[in-house]
Design a protein around this motif. Sequence first.
Motif, PDB file in Angstrom:
ATOM      1  N   GLY A  41       0.813  -1.212   0.000  1.00 47.38           N
ATOM      2  CA  GLY A  41       0.000   0.000   0.000  1.00 47.38           C
ATOM      3  C   GLY A  41       0.848   1.263   0.000  1.00 47.38           C
ATOM      4  N   VAL A  42       1.915   1.251   0.782  1.00 47.45           N
ATOM      5  CA  VAL A  42       2.812   2.413   0.802  1.00 47.45           C
ATOM      6  C   VAL A  42       3.472   2.586  -0.564  1.00 47.45           C
ATOM      7  N   TYR A  43       3.916   1.469  -1.168  1.00 46.71           N
ATOM      8  CA  TYR A  43       4.506   1.553  -2.509  1.00 46.71           C
ATOM      9  C   TYR A  43       3.499   2.109  -3.516  1.00 46.71           C
ATOM     10  N   THR A  44       2.260   1.622  -3.434  1.00 44.61           N
ATOM     11  CA  THR A  44       1.236   2.072  -4.378  1.00 44.61           C
ATOM     12  C   THR A  44       0.972   3.566  -4.224  1.00 44.61           C
ATOM     13  N   ALA A  45       0.971   4.053  -3.004  1.00 45.24           N
ATOM     14  CA  ALA A  45       0.706   5.474  -2.770  1.00 45.24           C
ATOM     15  C   ALA A  45       1.818   6.363  -3.319  1.00 45.24           C
ATOM     16  N   ASP A  64      -3.998   5.941  -7.902  1.00 44.80           N
ATOM     17  CA  ASP A  64      -2.997   5.156  -7.171  1.00 44.80           C
ATOM     18  C   ASP A  64      -2.779   5.687  -5.759  1.00 44.80           C
ATOM     19  N   LEU A  65      -2.778   6.993  -5.605  1.00 44.20           N
ATOM     20  CA  LEU A  65      -2.598   7.579  -4.280  1.00 44.20           C
ATOM     21  C   LEU A  65      -3.743   7.175  -3.350  1.00 44.20           C
ATOM     22  N   LEU A  66      -4.976   7.294  -3.824  1.00 45.03           N
ATOM     23  CA  LEU A  66      -6.129   6.927  -2.994  1.00 45.03           C
ATOM     24  C   LEU A  66      -6.167   5.426  -2.698  1.00 45.03           C
ATOM     25  N   ALA A  67      -5.875   4.608  -3.700  1.00 43.46           N
ATOM     26  CA  ALA A  67      -5.857   3.158  -3.483  1.00 43.46           C
ATOM     27  C   ALA A  67      -4.743   2.774  -2.517  1.00 43.46           C
ATOM     28  N   GLY A  68      -3.584   3.395  -2.642  1.00 47.10           N
ATOM     29  CA  GLY A  68      -2.477   3.095  -1.748  1.00 47.10           C
ATOM     30  C   GLY A  68      -2.760   3.482  -0.314  1.00 47.10           C
ATOM     31  N   VAL A  69      -3.371   4.640  -0.123  1.00 52.96           N
ATOM     32  CA  VAL A  69      -3.733   5.069   1.234  1.00 52.96           C
ATOM     33  C   VAL A  69      -4.792   4.140   1.808  1.00 52.96           C
ATOM     34  N   ALA A  70      -5.769   3.749   1.000  1.00 55.59           N
ATOM     35  CA  ALA A  70      -6.819   2.843   1.476  1.00 55.59           C
ATOM     36  C   ALA A  70      -6.241   1.485   1.877  1.00 55.59           C
ATOM     37  N   VAL A  71      -5.360   0.939   1.049  1.00 55.66           N
ATOM     38  CA  VAL A  71      -4.750  -0.358   1.363  1.00 55.66           C
ATOM     39  C   VAL A  71      -3.881  -0.249   2.615  1.00 55.66           C
TER      40      VAL A  71
END
Length: 143
Positions: A41-45, A64-71
Motif C-alpha cells: 500500500g505504501v509503494y502504491t501510494a 494510485d494515491l487513494l488506493a495506496g492510502v486505502a490499502v
Amino acid sequence: MPYSRHRTRSRQPGTNGAAARSGPTAPGASGTASALILLTGVYTAVSPWWVDFTRSDPYLTVSDLLAGVAVTLLACGMPLAAGYARRLSWAAAPIGLWLLLSPAVVAASHGVSSGILWSNGCAGGVTYLLALIAIRSAPGAAR
C-alpha cells in the motif's frame, strides 16, 4: 470423604497452572500478509512519483494515491482489530483488482507507458494475492 478447605486444581503438563489463552500467540501467515499488504500500500501510494507518471497521467496518479492510502489503512487495521481482520482483507482484495485494471479504465483514451502497467500490475497482483492469503489465515476462517 472429608471436605477439603482448599480445592486442588488439576494442572495440565506444561501450562504451569495458567489458563489457556485464546487468540493467536504468534503473528503467523495473517500477520505476515498484513505487513506485506502494508508495504504494498505504501509503494502504491508513492509509486506515481517513483515511476514518474504524475505529469503524463494525473488521473491515474490520484487513483494510485487513494488506493495506496486505502490499502495502507486497511493493513494497519488488520492486526489492531483481529476480530475484523477477515473483513478488512475482503476489502483489500477488490482494491488489488482495481489496481490491476485501473490503467485500462482510467487511461482508456490514451496509451500508458510500460512502467505504469508494470507498477500497477505488480502492486495490484501482490495486493490481491496477499489479501486472499490474509482472508484464508485470519482468525475465524474456515479451515
